[in-house]
Write a protein that holds these residues in place. Structure first.
Motif, PDB file in Angstrom:
ATOM      1  N   LEU A  33     -33.948 -13.159  33.275  1.00 21.99           N
ATOM      2  CA  LEU A  33     -34.869 -12.069  33.641  1.00 21.99           C
ATOM      3  C   LEU A  33     -35.723 -11.672  32.429  1.00 21.99           C
ATOM      4  CD1 LEU A  33     -32.358  -9.874  35.700  1.00 21.99           C
ATOM      5  CD2 LEU A  33     -34.364 -11.023  36.632  1.00 21.99           C
ATOM      6  N   GLU A  35     -38.742 -11.122  32.224  1.00 21.74           N
ATOM      7  CA  GLU A  35     -39.840 -10.196  32.541  1.00 21.74           C
ATOM      8  C   GLU A  35     -39.413  -8.726  32.382  1.00 21.74           C
ATOM      9  OE1 GLU A  35     -37.881 -12.167  34.433  1.00 21.74           O
ATOM     10  OE2 GLU A  35     -38.997 -12.472  36.303  1.00 21.74           O
ATOM     11  N   GLN A  37     -38.373  -5.812  29.953  1.00 17.34           N
ATOM     12  CA  GLN A  37     -38.634  -5.516  28.543  1.00 17.34           C
ATOM     13  C   GLN A  37     -38.386  -4.046  28.250  1.00 17.34           C
ATOM     14  OE1 GLN A  37     -39.756  -7.504  25.959  1.00 17.34           O
ATOM     15  NE2 GLN A  37     -39.436  -9.290  27.237  1.00 17.34           N
ATOM     16  N   ASN A  38     -38.318  -3.748  26.958  1.00 15.63           N
ATOM     17  CA  ASN A  38     -38.299  -2.347  26.496  1.00 15.63           C
ATOM     18  C   ASN A  38     -37.226  -1.501  27.169  1.00 15.63           C
ATOM     19  OD1 ASN A  38     -40.170  -2.198  24.514  1.00 15.63           O
ATOM     20  ND2 ASN A  38     -41.893  -1.740  25.895  1.00 15.63           N
ATOM     21  N   ILE A  39     -36.008  -2.021  27.204  1.00 16.45           N
ATOM     22  CA  ILE A  39     -34.918  -1.251  27.801  1.00 16.45           C
ATOM     23  C   ILE A  39     -34.474  -0.172  26.827  1.00 16.45           C
ATOM     24  CG2 ILE A  39     -32.588  -1.371  28.765  1.00 16.45           C
ATOM     25  CD1 ILE A  39     -33.062  -4.234  29.462  1.00 16.45           C
ATOM     26  N   ARG A  40     -34.325   1.031  27.352  1.00 17.66           N
ATOM     27  CA  ARG A  40     -33.742   2.123  26.555  1.00 17.66           C
ATOM     28  C   ARG A  40     -32.613   2.737  27.370  1.00 17.66           C
ATOM     29  NH1 ARG A  40     -36.509   3.109  21.988  1.00 17.66           N
ATOM     30  NH2 ARG A  40     -35.615   5.158  21.592  1.00 17.66           N
ATOM     31  N   GLY A  42     -29.748   5.753  27.804  1.00 17.03           N
ATOM     32  CA  GLY A  42     -29.309   7.097  27.466  1.00 17.03           C
ATOM     33  C   GLY A  42     -28.235   7.543  28.436  1.00 17.03           C
ATOM     34  N   LYS A  43     -28.075   8.854  28.559  1.00 14.90           N
ATOM     35  CA  LYS A  43     -27.052   9.399  29.448  1.00 14.90           C
ATOM     36  C   LYS A  43     -27.695  10.054  30.655  1.00 14.90           C
ATOM     37  CE  LYS A  43     -25.429  11.784  26.072  1.00 14.90           C
ATOM     38  NZ  LYS A  43     -24.763  12.786  25.206  1.00 14.90           N
ATOM     39  N   HIS A  44     -26.972   9.999  31.767  1.00 16.37           N
ATOM     40  CA  HIS A  44     -27.367  10.793  32.926  1.00 16.37           C
ATOM     41  C   HIS A  44     -26.222  11.753  33.238  1.00 16.37           C
ATOM     42  CE1 HIS A  44     -29.584  11.775  36.568  1.00 16.37           C
ATOM     43  NE2 HIS A  44     -28.405  11.880  37.139  1.00 16.37           N
TER      44      HIS A  44
ATOM     45  N   ASP B   9     -30.253   5.166  37.297  1.00 12.45           N
ATOM     46  CA  ASP B   9     -29.063   5.981  37.008  1.00 12.45           C
ATOM     47  C   ASP B   9     -27.831   5.190  37.393  1.00 12.45           C
ATOM     48  OD1 ASP B   9     -30.422   8.250  36.123  1.00 12.45           O
ATOM     49  OD2 ASP B   9     -30.675   8.983  38.168  1.00 12.45           O
ATOM     50  N   LYS B  43     -24.867   6.697  32.905  1.00 11.88           N
ATOM     51  CA  LYS B  43     -25.910   6.156  32.040  1.00 11.88           C
ATOM     52  C   LYS B  43     -27.266   6.294  32.701  1.00 11.88           C
ATOM     53  CE  LYS B  43     -23.770   2.244  31.876  1.00 11.88           C
ATOM     54  NZ  LYS B  43     -23.383   0.835  31.736  1.00 11.88           N
ATOM     55  N   HIS B  44     -28.283   6.471  31.868  1.00 13.68           N
ATOM     56  CA  HIS B  44     -29.650   6.379  32.364  1.00 13.68           C
ATOM     57  C   HIS B  44     -30.327   5.239  31.622  1.00 13.68           C
ATOM     58  CE1 HIS B  44     -33.333   7.751  34.277  1.00 13.68           C
ATOM     59  NE2 HIS B  44     -33.926   7.398  33.150  1.00 13.68           N
ATOM     60  N   VAL B  45     -30.919   4.314  32.370  1.00 15.47           N
ATOM     61  CA  VAL B  45     -31.579   3.164  31.772  1.00 15.47           C
ATOM     62  C   VAL B  45     -33.049   3.185  32.190  1.00 15.47           C
ATOM     63  CG1 VAL B  45     -31.588   0.640  31.588  1.00 15.47           C
ATOM     64  CG2 VAL B  45     -29.423   1.842  31.990  1.00 15.47           C
ATOM     65  N   SER B  46     -33.946   3.110  31.207  1.00 19.92           N
ATOM     66  CA  SER B  46     -35.367   2.955  31.549  1.00 19.92           C
ATOM     67  C   SER B  46     -35.817   1.593  31.041  1.00 19.92           C
ATOM     68  CB  SER B  46     -36.200   4.078  30.952  1.00 19.92           C
ATOM     69  OG  SER B  46     -36.312   3.923  29.567  1.00 19.92           O
ATOM     70  N   LEU B  47     -36.645   0.931  31.816  1.00 24.98           N
ATOM     71  CA  LEU B  47     -37.113  -0.398  31.407  1.00 24.98           C
ATOM     72  C   LEU B  47     -38.485  -0.689  32.011  1.00 24.98           C
ATOM     73  CD1 LEU B  47     -36.699  -2.420  34.080  1.00 24.98           C
ATOM     74  CD2 LEU B  47     -34.338  -2.304  33.379  1.00 24.98           C
ATOM     75  N   GLU B  48     -39.147  -1.679  31.424  1.00 21.09           N
ATOM     76  CA  GLU B  48     -40.422  -2.154  31.944  1.00 21.09           C
ATOM     77  C   GLU B  48     -40.225  -3.542  32.517  1.00 21.09           C
ATOM     78  OE1 GLU B  48     -43.047   0.029  28.440  1.00 21.09           O
ATOM     79  OE2 GLU B  48     -43.261  -2.125  28.785  1.00 21.09           O
ATOM     80  N   ILE B  49     -40.930  -3.825  33.603  1.00 22.50           N
ATOM     81  CA  ILE B  49     -40.824  -5.147  34.204  1.00 22.50           C
ATOM     82  C   ILE B  49     -42.192  -5.585  34.699  1.00 22.50           C
ATOM     83  CG2 ILE B  49     -40.034  -4.083  36.375  1.00 22.50           C
ATOM     84  CD1 ILE B  49     -38.502  -6.722  36.890  1.00 22.50           C
ATOM     85  N   GLU B  50     -42.519  -6.853  34.477  1.00 22.35           N
ATOM     86  CA  GLU B  50     -43.765  -7.414  34.997  1.00 22.35           C
ATOM     87  C   GLU B  50     -43.441  -8.219  36.242  1.00 22.35           C
ATOM     88  OE1 GLU B  50     -46.298  -9.506  32.356  1.00 22.35           O
ATOM     89  OE2 GLU B  50     -46.889  -7.642  31.383  1.00 22.35           O
ATOM     90  N   LYS B  60     -35.776  -7.689  41.294  1.00 25.90           N
ATOM     91  CA  LYS B  60     -35.306  -8.094  39.970  1.00 25.90           C
ATOM     92  C   LYS B  60     -34.525  -6.983  39.282  1.00 25.90           C
ATOM     93  CE  LYS B  60     -38.040 -12.053  39.405  1.00 25.90           C
ATOM     94  NZ  LYS B  60     -39.045 -12.864  38.720  1.00 25.90           N
ATOM     95  N   VAL B  61     -34.979  -5.748  39.463  1.00 24.86           N
ATOM     96  CA  VAL B  61     -34.232  -4.627  38.880  1.00 24.86           C
ATOM     97  C   VAL B  61     -32.858  -4.538  39.547  1.00 24.86           C
ATOM     98  CG1 VAL B  61     -34.161  -2.116  38.618  1.00 24.86           C
ATOM     99  CG2 VAL B  61     -36.273  -3.350  38.155  1.00 24.86           C
ATOM    100  N   GLN B  63     -31.174  -6.993  40.800  1.00 22.94           N
ATOM    101  CA  GLN B  63     -30.386  -8.094  40.238  1.00 22.94           C
ATOM    102  C   GLN B  63     -29.862  -7.732  38.835  1.00 22.94           C
ATOM    103  OE1 GLN B  63     -32.713 -11.702  40.065  1.00 22.94           O
ATOM    104  NE2 GLN B  63     -31.173 -12.759  38.809  1.00 22.94           N
ATOM    105  N   ALA B  64     -30.719  -7.107  38.010  1.00 28.65           N
ATOM    106  CA  ALA B  64     -30.306  -6.705  36.657  1.00 28.65           C
ATOM    107  C   ALA B  64     -29.177  -5.678  36.717  1.00 28.65           C
ATOM    108  CB  ALA B  64     -31.500  -6.132  35.890  1.00 28.65           C
ATOM    109  N   LEU B  68     -25.639  -6.878  35.216  1.00 31.09           N
ATOM    110  CA  LEU B  68     -25.435  -6.451  33.832  1.00 31.09           C
ATOM    111  C   LEU B  68     -25.290  -4.947  33.644  1.00 31.09           C
ATOM    112  CD1 LEU B  68     -25.301  -7.624  30.969  1.00 31.09           C
ATOM    113  CD2 LEU B  68     -27.753  -7.308  30.776  1.00 31.09           C
ATOM    114  N   LEU B  69     -26.139  -4.161  34.290  1.00 39.06           N
ATOM    115  CA  LEU B  69     -26.207  -2.747  33.920  1.00 39.06           C
ATOM    116  C   LEU B  69     -25.088  -1.908  34.517  1.00 39.06           C
ATOM    117  CD1 LEU B  69     -30.077  -2.278  34.183  1.00 39.06           C
ATOM    118  CD2 LEU B  69     -28.717  -2.630  32.128  1.00 39.06           C
TER     119      LEU B  69
END
Lengths: 84, 84
Positions: A33, A35, A37-40, A42-44, B9, B43-50, B60-61, B63-64, B68-69
Motif C-alpha cells: 500500500l 499510496e 503516506q504521512n501517517i501520524r 495519536g490517541k483517541h 479511530d 488510537k487515532h490515526v491520520s493518513l494521506e492516500i492517493e 485501501k484504508v 485494508q490497511a 496493520l492498524l
C-alpha cells in the motif's frame, strides 16, 4: 443534568517527529500500500460527562484535556461533544 | 489521482476491559472532575492516500486497518475520508 458524550483526538504536534507514524508508513509499503503516506498516530479518548448544559460540559472536557489527557508541549487536541 | 485524508479511530471493543481508560477515569476524580465517567482510550490515526476515487481510497484504508492498524480480536475501527 444532561449526559454528554465527548470524542477527543490527541495528536503529536506537526513540528514534532512521530516515529511510530513513520514506522507504520514504512510498513504500508511492505504491505503493498505505497499510496498511503504521512501517517501520524495519536490517541483517541471517548468519555461520558454529566453537566447542566453543553457549554459547561465543553469547559470540563477542555480542563480534562489540559490537565491530564494531552501533553501540551508535544501534543494538540480537538474534541466534539454531543448530548446522549 | 486524487489525494484523500483519512481519519481513523481504533478503539478497544466494548466487551474488552480497558485498563488504561479505567485508570484515567479514577484520576479524573482526584482532579476534581468526578462527572467524567466511562473513559475509553484507543488510537487515532491520520493518513494521506492517493487513489482514483473515494471508493478505491476507502477500500485501501479498510485494508490497511484490517492488516496493520487494528487488532480485530480486541479492537474495532471507524474512519472518515475526504478529498484534500
Amino acid at each position: 443534568m444532561t449526559k454528554f458524550q465527548a470524542e477527543i483526538d490527541v495528536m503529536p504536534k506537526k513540528e514534532i517527529l512521530d516515529p511510530q507514524g513513520k514506522a507504520v508508513t514504512g510498513s504500508m509499503k511492505n504491505l503493498g500500500l505505497p499510496e498511503i503516506q504521512n501517517i501520524r498516530i495519536g490517541k483517541h479518548v471517548s468519555l461520558e460527562i454529566e453537566a447542566e448544559n453543553e457549554e459547561v460540559a465543553r469547559q470540563k472536557v477542555d480542563q480534562a484535556c489540559k490537565s491530564l489527557l494531552a501533553n501540551l508541549i508535544m501534543e494538540s487536541y480537538t474534541f466534539t461533544i454531543e448530548a446522549v
